[in-house]
Write a protein that holds these residues in place. Structure first.
Motif, PDB file in Angstrom:
ATOM      1  N   SER A  13       0.845  -1.198   0.000  1.00  0.00           N
ATOM      2  CA  SER A  13       0.000   0.000   0.000  1.00  0.00           C
ATOM      3  C   SER A  13       0.877   1.245   0.000  1.00  0.00           C
ATOM      4  O   SER A  13       2.088   1.169   0.215  1.00  0.00           O
ATOM      5  CB  SER A  13      -0.927   0.024   1.225  1.00  0.00           C
ATOM      6  OG  SER A  13      -0.181   0.128   2.421  1.00  0.00           O
ATOM      7  N   GLY A  14       0.250   2.400  -0.227  1.00  0.00           N
ATOM      8  CA  GLY A  14       0.913   3.688  -0.060  1.00  0.00           C
ATOM      9  C   GLY A  14       2.194   3.863  -0.846  1.00  0.00           C
ATOM     10  O   GLY A  14       2.282   3.517  -2.031  1.00  0.00           O
ATOM     11  N   ILE A  51      11.809  -7.259  -5.591  1.00  0.00           N
ATOM     12  CA  ILE A  51      11.457  -8.102  -4.449  1.00  0.00           C
ATOM     13  C   ILE A  51      10.493  -7.269  -3.622  1.00  0.00           C
ATOM     14  O   ILE A  51      10.887  -6.228  -3.073  1.00  0.00           O
ATOM     15  CB  ILE A  51      12.676  -8.495  -3.616  1.00  0.00           C
ATOM     16  CG1 ILE A  51      13.707  -9.229  -4.467  1.00  0.00           C
ATOM     17  CG2 ILE A  51      12.254  -9.359  -2.414  1.00  0.00           C
ATOM     18  CD1 ILE A  51      15.058  -9.372  -3.783  1.00  0.00           C
ATOM     19  N   ILE A  52       9.248  -7.685  -3.579  1.00  0.00           N
ATOM     20  CA  ILE A  52       8.242  -6.930  -2.836  1.00  0.00           C
ATOM     21  C   ILE A  52       7.849  -7.727  -1.595  1.00  0.00           C
ATOM     22  O   ILE A  52       7.594  -8.920  -1.668  1.00  0.00           O
ATOM     23  CB  ILE A  52       7.013  -6.596  -3.695  1.00  0.00           C
ATOM     24  CG1 ILE A  52       6.426  -7.830  -4.357  1.00  0.00           C
ATOM     25  CG2 ILE A  52       7.374  -5.549  -4.740  1.00  0.00           C
ATOM     26  CD1 ILE A  52       5.118  -7.589  -5.099  1.00  0.00           C
ATOM     27  N   THR A  53       7.813  -7.054  -0.468  1.00  0.00           N
ATOM     28  CA  THR A  53       7.510  -7.726   0.787  1.00  0.00           C
ATOM     29  C   THR A  53       6.427  -6.966   1.546  1.00  0.00           C
ATOM     30  O   THR A  53       6.239  -5.766   1.361  1.00  0.00           O
ATOM     31  CB  THR A  53       8.760  -7.850   1.682  1.00  0.00           C
ATOM     32  OG1 THR A  53       9.132  -6.547   2.164  1.00  0.00           O
ATOM     33  CG2 THR A  53       9.921  -8.464   0.919  1.00  0.00           C
ATOM     34  N   HIS A  57       7.875 -12.119  -4.664  1.00  0.00           N
ATOM     35  CA  HIS A  57       7.238 -11.569  -3.472  1.00  0.00           C
ATOM     36  C   HIS A  57       7.424 -12.519  -2.288  1.00  0.00           C
ATOM     37  O   HIS A  57       7.538 -13.739  -2.461  1.00  0.00           O
ATOM     38  CB  HIS A  57       5.757 -11.268  -3.707  1.00  0.00           C
ATOM     39  CG  HIS A  57       4.870 -12.484  -3.710  1.00  0.00           C
ATOM     40  ND1 HIS A  57       4.511 -13.142  -4.866  1.00  0.00           N
ATOM     41  CD2 HIS A  57       4.262 -13.152  -2.706  1.00  0.00           C
ATOM     42  CE1 HIS A  57       3.717 -14.152  -4.584  1.00  0.00           C
ATOM     43  NE2 HIS A  57       3.553 -14.195  -3.262  1.00  0.00           N
ATOM     44  N   ALA A  58       7.464 -11.928  -1.108  1.00  0.00           N
ATOM     45  CA  ALA A  58       7.628 -12.716   0.114  1.00  0.00           C
ATOM     46  C   ALA A  58       6.818 -12.073   1.230  1.00  0.00           C
ATOM     47  O   ALA A  58       6.988 -10.878   1.517  1.00  0.00           O
ATOM     48  CB  ALA A  58       9.093 -12.802   0.510  1.00  0.00           C
ATOM     49  N   GLN A  59       5.950 -12.850   1.841  1.00  0.00           N
ATOM     50  CA  GLN A  59       5.239 -12.372   3.021  1.00  0.00           C
ATOM     51  C   GLN A  59       6.245 -12.247   4.157  1.00  0.00           C
ATOM     52  O   GLN A  59       6.986 -13.189   4.458  1.00  0.00           O
ATOM     53  CB  GLN A  59       4.124 -13.338   3.397  1.00  0.00           C
ATOM     54  CG  GLN A  59       3.237 -12.836   4.531  1.00  0.00           C
ATOM     55  CD  GLN A  59       2.112 -13.796   4.832  1.00  0.00           C
ATOM     56  OE1 GLN A  59       2.233 -15.004   4.627  1.00  0.00           O
ATOM     57  NE2 GLN A  59       0.999 -13.269   5.313  1.00  0.00           N
ATOM     58  N   GLU A  76      -2.232 -11.826   0.089  1.00  0.00           N
ATOM     59  CA  GLU A  76      -3.131 -11.677  -1.053  1.00  0.00           C
ATOM     60  C   GLU A  76      -2.784 -10.433  -1.868  1.00  0.00           C
ATOM     61  O   GLU A  76      -2.770 -10.460  -3.107  1.00  0.00           O
ATOM     62  CB  GLU A  76      -4.582 -11.609  -0.579  1.00  0.00           C
ATOM     63  CG  GLU A  76      -5.588 -11.582  -1.716  1.00  0.00           C
ATOM     64  CD  GLU A  76      -7.033 -11.625  -1.233  1.00  0.00           C
ATOM     65  OE1 GLU A  76      -7.920 -11.303  -2.051  1.00  0.00           O
ATOM     66  OE2 GLU A  76      -7.268 -11.971  -0.057  1.00  0.00           O
ATOM     67  N   ARG A  77      -2.497  -9.347  -1.187  1.00  0.00           N
ATOM     68  CA  ARG A  77      -2.114  -8.125  -1.902  1.00  0.00           C
ATOM     69  C   ARG A  77      -0.787  -8.310  -2.637  1.00  0.00           C
ATOM     70  O   ARG A  77      -0.608  -7.791  -3.743  1.00  0.00           O
ATOM     71  CB  ARG A  77      -2.007  -6.950  -0.929  1.00  0.00           C
ATOM     72  CG  ARG A  77      -3.335  -6.448  -0.413  1.00  0.00           C
ATOM     73  CD  ARG A  77      -3.185  -5.079   0.222  1.00  0.00           C
ATOM     74  NE  ARG A  77      -4.420  -4.565   0.788  1.00  0.00           N
ATOM     75  CZ  ARG A  77      -4.591  -3.314   1.209  1.00  0.00           C
ATOM     76  NH1 ARG A  77      -3.593  -2.446   1.125  1.00  0.00           N
ATOM     77  NH2 ARG A  77      -5.739  -2.929   1.711  1.00  0.00           N
TER      78      ARG A  77
END
Length: 258
Positions: free
Chosen positions: A13-14, A31-33, A55-57, A38-39
């Motif tokens: 977000s943001g 690499i998005i964390t 991506h990694a939670q 779900e997002r």
């Protein structure tokens, strides 16, 4: 040769979301964390049209989880050139004596400990790059006190000073460090601060023409794209509708507070 990669915390977000979109369009591997799986999946599907995305939670407060995420990175995503320490939050805007102690602890754990956890884990990789950037999201609250800022402002002051200290450690190397300090910005960040109170959220931004996440993302991209010999130490940015207006004299019976 592997694509240069940007590692973004709080990418769901943001500022983090806008920054991921910006770098994807510039051809960086991503690499998005974040904490919301779900997002992350939705954003991965969106941005895979432009670039390679992993991506990694991850909760920045969990140092072991961070280390595991880094250990599990595929080889194609190990050339991390840009770290955007975006994950952070503000909780509450009431005076300090009315604040929840649990909110204070959450802000410290996220804004301070979380940033330290991620930075420490990625420094060995960043130091291997010819040019690397650590871009830490601080705030104007790091520089200017205002009512209701208490622990939030103090946590962002840590971010700003930590950035300067890192900069000192890595002077003469390929690692650049920046403290980015936005003012009034419209994003989900403020809705979280006001515990989902849409009325309070709307009142802050009405006719204010605040900064947008895309504005900050453009600035982050500009910082990262500077030539290797240039370091942006700190950058404070406000919308033109905002200035330093909290330094007011409060009249009391026996003395004035300036």
């Amino acid at each position: 040769m592997a694509q240069p990669t940007v590692f973004i915390t709080g990418a769901t977000s943001g500022f983090g979301l806008a920054t991921a979109r910006h770098f994807a369009r510039q051809g960086y591997a991503l690499i998005i964390t974040g904490r919301r799986e779900e997002r992350l999946r939705t954003l991965t599907d969106e941005l895979s049209e432009y670039t390679s995305v992993y991506h990694a939670q991850m909760d920045v407060r969990d140092a072991q989880q961070i280390q595991q995420v880094i250990t599990d990175l595929p080889p194609a995503f190990r050339q991390i050139e840009v770290l955007v320490n975006n994950a952070g939050l503000a909780l509450g805007a009431s005076p300090a004596d009315q604040a929840k102690l649990s909110d204070w602890h959450t802000m410290i754990d996220t804004n301070v400990t979380g940033l330290v956890n991620v930075t420490h884990a990625l420094l060995p990789i960043l130091k291997q790059q010819t040019k690397a950037s650590i871009i830490n999201l601080a705030s104007i609250a790091a520089n200017w006190a205002y009512p209701g800022s208490h622990v939030y402002g103090a946590s962002k002051a840590f971010v700003a000073q930590f950035s300067r200290n890192l900069r000192s450690d890595f002077a003469g190397t390929g690692v650049r460090v920046t403290s980015l300090e936005p003012g009034l910005s419209e994003s989900e960040f403020s809705l979280v601060r006001f515990e989902g109170d849409q009325g309070k959220y709307n009142a802050i931004y009405e006719q204010a023409n605040p900064l947008q996440p895309e504005d900050i993302a453009e600035i982050i991209g500009w910082i990262a794209e500077q030539p290797a010999h240039i370091n942006i130490n700190s950058l404070e940015v406000m919308p033109t509708s905002q200035a330093w207006d909290n330094f007011k004299v409060i009249k009391q019976d026996k003395f004035d507070i300036v």
